[in-house]
Scaffold this motif. Structure first.
Motif, PDB file in Angstrom:
ATOM      1  N   GLN A  93       0.812  -1.214   0.000  1.00  0.00           N
ATOM      2  CA  GLN A  93       0.000   0.000   0.000  1.00  0.00           C
ATOM      3  C   GLN A  93       0.847   1.266   0.000  1.00  0.00           C
ATOM      4  N   PHE A  94       2.088   1.173   0.458  1.00  0.00           N
ATOM      5  CA  PHE A  94       2.961   2.341   0.471  1.00  0.00           C
ATOM      6  C   PHE A  94       3.793   2.447  -0.806  1.00  0.00           C
ATOM      7  N   ARG A  95       3.599   1.463  -1.711  1.00  0.00           N
ATOM      8  CA  ARG A  95       4.378   1.429  -2.954  1.00  0.00           C
ATOM      9  C   ARG A  95       3.508   1.507  -4.208  1.00  0.00           C
ATOM     10  N   LEU A  96       2.188   1.650  -4.036  1.00  0.00           N
ATOM     11  CA  LEU A  96       1.260   1.741  -5.169  1.00  0.00           C
ATOM     12  C   LEU A  96       1.330   0.502  -6.072  1.00  0.00           C
ATOM     13  N   VAL A  97       1.340  -0.686  -5.463  1.00  0.00           N
ATOM     14  CA  VAL A  97       1.361  -1.910  -6.258  1.00  0.00           C
ATOM     15  C   VAL A  97       0.249  -2.844  -5.813  1.00  0.00           C
ATOM     16  N   ASN A  98      -0.108  -3.744  -6.727  1.00  0.00           N
ATOM     17  CA  ASN A  98      -1.145  -4.758  -6.472  1.00  0.00           C
ATOM     18  C   ASN A  98      -2.472  -4.130  -6.057  1.00  0.00           C
ATOM     19  N   GLY A  99      -2.763  -2.989  -6.632  1.00  0.00           N
ATOM     20  CA  GLY A  99      -4.039  -2.324  -6.371  1.00  0.00           C
ATOM     21  C   GLY A  99      -4.167  -1.719  -4.992  1.00  0.00           C
ATOM     22  N   LYS A 100      -3.070  -1.556  -4.284  1.00  0.00           N
ATOM     23  CA  LYS A 100      -3.106  -0.997  -2.932  1.00  0.00           C
ATOM     24  C   LYS A 100      -2.441   0.377  -2.913  1.00  0.00           C
ATOM     25  N   GLU A 101      -2.913   1.235  -1.994  1.00  0.00           N
ATOM     26  CA  GLU A 101      -2.383   2.596  -1.895  1.00  0.00           C
ATOM     27  C   GLU A 101      -2.558   3.103  -0.474  1.00  0.00           C
ATOM     28  N   SER A 102      -1.855   4.193  -0.153  1.00  0.00           N
ATOM     29  CA  SER A 102      -1.946   4.772   1.190  1.00  0.00           C
ATOM     30  C   SER A 102      -2.242   6.268   1.130  1.00  0.00           C
ATOM     31  N   TYR A 103      -2.968   6.701   0.083  1.00  0.00           N
ATOM     32  CA  TYR A 103      -3.323   8.118  -0.017  1.00  0.00           C
ATOM     33  C   TYR A 103      -4.022   8.576   1.267  1.00  0.00           C
ATOM     34  N   VAL A 121      10.641  12.717  17.702  1.00  0.00           N
ATOM     35  CA  VAL A 121       9.435  12.989  16.928  1.00  0.00           C
ATOM     36  C   VAL A 121       8.553  11.751  17.009  1.00  0.00           C
ATOM     37  N   PHE A 122       7.409  11.889  17.649  1.00  0.00           N
ATOM     38  CA  PHE A 122       6.427  10.811  17.766  1.00  0.00           C
ATOM     39  C   PHE A 122       5.340  11.041  16.721  1.00  0.00           C
ATOM     40  N   SER A 123       4.863   9.962  16.133  1.00  0.00           N
ATOM     41  CA  SER A 123       3.781  10.090  15.165  1.00  0.00           C
ATOM     42  C   SER A 123       3.067   8.744  15.047  1.00  0.00           C
ATOM     43  N   ASN A 124       2.097   8.694  14.157  1.00  0.00           N
ATOM     44  CA  ASN A 124       1.276   7.502  13.982  1.00  0.00           C
ATOM     45  C   ASN A 124       1.244   7.100  12.516  1.00  0.00           C
ATOM     46  N   ILE A 125       1.316   5.797  12.272  1.00  0.00           N
ATOM     47  CA  ILE A 125       1.038   5.250  10.943  1.00  0.00           C
ATOM     48  C   ILE A 125      -0.219   4.419  11.066  1.00  0.00           C
ATOM     49  N   ASN A 126      -1.240   4.786  10.318  1.00  0.00           N
ATOM     50  CA  ASN A 126      -2.516   4.078  10.412  1.00  0.00           C
ATOM     51  C   ASN A 126      -2.338   2.576  10.198  1.00  0.00           C
ATOM     52  N   GLY A 127      -2.893   1.798  11.128  1.00  0.00           N
ATOM     53  CA  GLY A 127      -2.839   0.351  11.025  1.00  0.00           C
ATOM     54  C   GLY A 127      -1.525  -0.254  11.457  1.00  0.00           C
ATOM     55  N   VAL A 128      -0.561   0.581  11.802  1.00  0.00           N
ATOM     56  CA  VAL A 128       0.753   0.091  12.211  1.00  0.00           C
ATOM     57  C   VAL A 128       1.036   0.460  13.659  1.00  0.00           C
ATOM     58  N   GLY A 129       0.677   1.691  14.034  1.00  0.00           N
ATOM     59  CA  GLY A 129       0.863   2.104  15.414  1.00  0.00           C
ATOM     60  C   GLY A 129       1.735   3.326  15.557  1.00  0.00           C
ATOM     61  N   MET A 130       2.061   3.645  16.810  1.00  0.00           N
ATOM     62  CA  MET A 130       2.861   4.819  17.125  1.00  0.00           C
ATOM     63  C   MET A 130       4.326   4.579  16.779  1.00  0.00           C
ATOM     64  N   GLN A 131       4.924   5.599  16.169  1.00  0.00           N
ATOM     65  CA  GLN A 131       6.331   5.553  15.796  1.00  0.00           C
ATOM     66  C   GLN A 131       7.084   6.635  16.573  1.00  0.00           C
ATOM     67  N   VAL A 132       8.359   6.382  16.840  1.00  0.00           N
ATOM     68  CA  VAL A 132       9.206   7.411  17.414  1.00  0.00           C
ATOM     69  C   VAL A 132      10.517   7.448  16.644  1.00  0.00           C
ATOM     70  N   PHE A 133      10.986   8.670  16.387  1.00  0.00           N
ATOM     71  CA  PHE A 133      12.258   8.903  15.710  1.00  0.00           C
ATOM     72  C   PHE A 133      13.135   9.687  16.680  1.00  0.00           C
ATOM     73  N   ILE A 134      14.363   9.241  16.869  1.00  0.00           N
ATOM     74  CA  ILE A 134      15.236   9.780  17.907  1.00  0.00           C
ATOM     75  C   ILE A 134      16.557  10.212  17.276  1.00  0.00           C
ATOM     76  N   SER A 135      17.034  11.410  17.683  1.00  0.00           N
ATOM     77  CA  SER A 135      18.303  11.889  17.142  1.00  0.00           C
ATOM     78  C   SER A 135      18.966  12.847  18.123  1.00  0.00           C
TER      79      SER A 135
END
Length: 697
Positions: A93-103, A121-135
């Motif tokens: 769905q994140f690659r626009l293949v096999n009829g799937k998309e993440s618009y 930086v905390f954020s959310n990816i739908n269907g995946v969950g909370m993400q955190v990026f650390i630097s």
């Protein structure tokens, strides 16, 4: 027809302004700024201060690189610090293949924080969950962890006792404790701290200020407004107030697609779009909503929030914050809850030259793309490259433009802009289509298609399945493609050239409505794909440029000029009456006096002006406050004679009294004299506070 004529005029003027073109910056160069901070999309903003530096994080949805972080020294002029991620690596769905998309999905509603020497930086990816990026550095690189859980529209607090909390969800406000190593959530810790029905809404931002917990949220139904809750304990109980509402900056309600939204399939050719009309006075999410607050070293507080700006999408506003009775109201003393369109820059102690956040033009001569570019979904490695000073896009199979892979995009920028690119189409194969697009639903593009060995230039507008009459091209010559968009009016027009100097319009005017499927404004794009189900040839793009004819606003403040001010609410001109009253008068009225409707604009520094009547009756002056904030004529200037000029663009303005911090206006239908007790304007600009400016000399 009027819109098309305007776009044609702007296109004709582009050649003359191209050499001196500049990009929108909120900084007016005189100690003031004008909202929006950016005239292109920056959704779900969150802000922090680290020492004397400010950082802003925003949503990027399905586009890559993703999760953007900006940096500023003065809160007005921003630059790109980094993106937190290059790819999702999460499936088709994140690659626009096999009829799937993440618009409209992907990663959104981030929270940026700084704690113990590290940026998060905390954020959310739908269907995946909370993400955190650390630097250790906001410029990256960023370490990525998937924390899981159904946590969205979140904000994170590192509390004084070492515990870490996330507030999240829509409707009721939920609180969840996070593990100290940020490996996940503390199981069983989620609880409701503010029940649904307290109008807190979504997009939460949590702070601990002077020992109190504050949560700022956006309540978008039935209108966009900002709510604040506070408590002495993180679990509550919380009390709530509205800290900002009804602020639209006079932004009209744009066109919107009503049958394309989140969860809907991508509309294919033949889809009948249900598009609502532009205009009206309804207050919805075209008002300031969803954002956070930040303090300055000198003790000032400022607010960042977003505002729906028609086909541009969601953009960012900066507001002074006034603390009153322990609540952080957006706005100034005397006009709490409303945000000035033009105001004085924050006193950060830093002098920064006005500049735009991105370099938008790209000649593709570098080793990397300009940082402003983002791919629509994940790009396919090996199917694009920078070579010989050009961008090469190899064509891959796609059923239509919205499914084309390796589509490169930039945010559309208002109020008016034109994107131009040179296209070498000679290496296309049969079934290939390549060109310049407007990424939206409905989409539109100007492209060259190769079929049966011939090359034809045409415009496709998905709204109504309209295809222009084709123009045959010789493969031995390049073609220059241009699209000019009026993003305030949601319309665009295409043109082309074979010599790079003389442009010919092609196709009909294109509508750019907002929709909730991509959940983004209209984007400029470079694309190439094959509609015959196979890999084809390639297209080469060169010299991409953006021109913004209305970005240079230096002449919009008519210092030293004599002006006439016509009220948009009733069409009457402001007139200085002999008995000391400022009134409105219709042209052709027996009371009409050509000198009395003319005012000289005197410069009083930092965007402030005094207006002197040309009939000798004196200066427009505000006397009194509140309901008695009369606008009169005084022989000599006083403190009440100062106004902050509010640039509304397109030869329109408002006048903010420096005495009341409210706006000069009249009730359009009653004929009452002018007063300075108006909180602001409405989306249609017809409540008596906005003026058309005509310069007499």
């Amino acid at each position: 027809m009027i819109g098309k004529m305007l776009l044609v005029f702007i296109v004709a003027a582009l050649v003359s302004v191209r050499s001196s073109a500049q990009s929108w910056t909120a900084d007016n160069g005189n100690g003031t700024y004008t909202n929006p901070l950016f005239y292109d999309e920056f959704s779900d903003p969150d802000i922090i201060r680290v020492g004397e530096d400010y950082y802003l994080a925003g949503t990027t949805m399905h586009c890559l690189p993703g999760l953007i972080v900006l940096h500023s020294k003065d809160l007005v002029n921003w630059e790109l610090a980094s993106y937190c991620m290059d790819n999702f690596n999460l499936g088709d769905q994140f690659r626009l293949v096999n009829g799937k998309e993440s618009y409209g999905q992907g990663i959104w509603a981030p929270c940026i924080r700084y704690h113990d020497g590290k940026f998060y930086v905390f954020s959310n990816i739908n269907g995946v969950g909370m993400q955190v990026f650390i630097s250790d550095n906001p410029k990256g690189p960023w370490e990525h962890r998937n924390m899981g859980g159904n946590i969205y529209d979140l904000s994170v607090l590192f509390d004084d006792d070492g515990r870490i909390y996330a507030v999240h969800k829509y409707g009721s406000v939920q609180l969840t404790e996070l593990k100290s190593d940020l490996s996940g959530i503390v199981e069983g810790s989620t609880r409701e701290i503010i029940p649904e029905g307290n109008a807190m809404g979504e997009g939460h931002h949590i702070y601990k200020i002077d020992g109190r917990y504050y949560i700022i949220s956006a309540d978008y139904s039935p209108m966009g407004r900002m709510q604040c809750a506070r408590s002495d304990k993180i679990d509550g109980p919380y009390e709530t107030v509205t800290i900002c509402q009804r602020e639209s900056f006079g932004t009209p309600i744009g066109h919107m697609v009503h049958n394309v939204g989140l969860g809907h399939p991508v509309p294919g050719d033949g889809f009948k779009f249900n598009v609502g009309g532009q205009g009206g006075n309804r207050l919805g999410c075209a008002t300031v909503h969803q954002g956070g607050i930040v303090d300055l070293p000198n003790g000032e507080w400022w607010g960042i929030s977003m505002l729906d700006f028609t086909s541009v999408g969601r953009t960012v506003a900066l507001s002074p914050v006034t603390w009153k009775d322990g609540w952080p109201y957006f706005g100034t003393e005397g006009n709490l809850g409303r945000v000035p369109r033009t105001w004085f820059k924050p006193n950060t102690g830093k002098t920064v030259a006005p500049h735009a956040p991105y370099v938008r033009n790209d000649d593709f001569d570098g080793k990397k793309l300009r940082e402003v570019w983002q791919w629509n979904h994940e790009p396919v490695a090996g199917m694009w490259k920078l070579s010989g000073g050009k961008l090469r896009l190899n064509t891959m199979p796609a059923k239509d433009y919205l499914w084309a892979r390796n589509t490169l995009t930039q945010r559309g920028i208002g109020p008016v802009s034109a994107a131009t690119v040179e296209l070498d189409f000679s290496h296309l194969k049969d079934g290939d289509i390549a060109g310049l697009g407007l990424l939206n639903m409905p989409y539109a593009w100007l492209a060259v298609e190769r079929s049966a060995g011939t090359f034809v230039l045409k415009v496709k507008d998905q709204n109504g399945d309209k295809i222009s009459q084709g123009v045959s091209l010789s493969p031995k010559s390049a073609v220059y493609l241009r699209v000019t968009g009026d993003f305030d009016k949601d319309v665009a027009h295409f043109s082309y050239s074979t010599d790079g100097r003389n442009y010919t319009n092609i196709g009909e005017e294109v509508l750019m409505p907002y929709q909730l499927k991509t959940f983004q404004g209209t984007r400029y794009s470079l694309f190439a794909y094959n509609r015959n189900g196979r890999n084809g040839g390639y297209a080469e793009f060169d010299n991409f440029s953006i021109v913004e004819p209305l970005a240079d606003r230096r002449a919009n403040l008519p210092i030293g000029k004599v002006v006439m001010l016509t009220n948009l609410g009733n069409g009457n001109r402001m007139m200085a009456m002999r008995h000391g009253i400022v009134h409105g008068v219709a042209r052709g009225s027996k009371d009409y006096d050509s000198d009395a409707v003319c005012f000289r604009v005197h410069d009083r520094g930092n965007g402030r002006v005094a207006l002197e009547a040309m009939n000798g009756t004196g200066f427009i002056t505000v006397v009194g406050e509140g309901l008695s904030a009369d606008v009169r004529l005084m022989e000599k200037e006083t403190a009440g004679s100062l106004f902050l000029w509010q640039d509304m663009l397109r030869d329109q303005c408002m006048l903010m009294s420096m005495r009341t911090h409210r706006f000069v206006g009249c009730e359009p239908t009653t004929g009452e004299p002018y007063s300075a007790d108006n909180a602001g304007t409405t989306p249609n600009r017809k409540n008596g506070t906005v003026f058309k400016v005509e310069i007499r000399n």
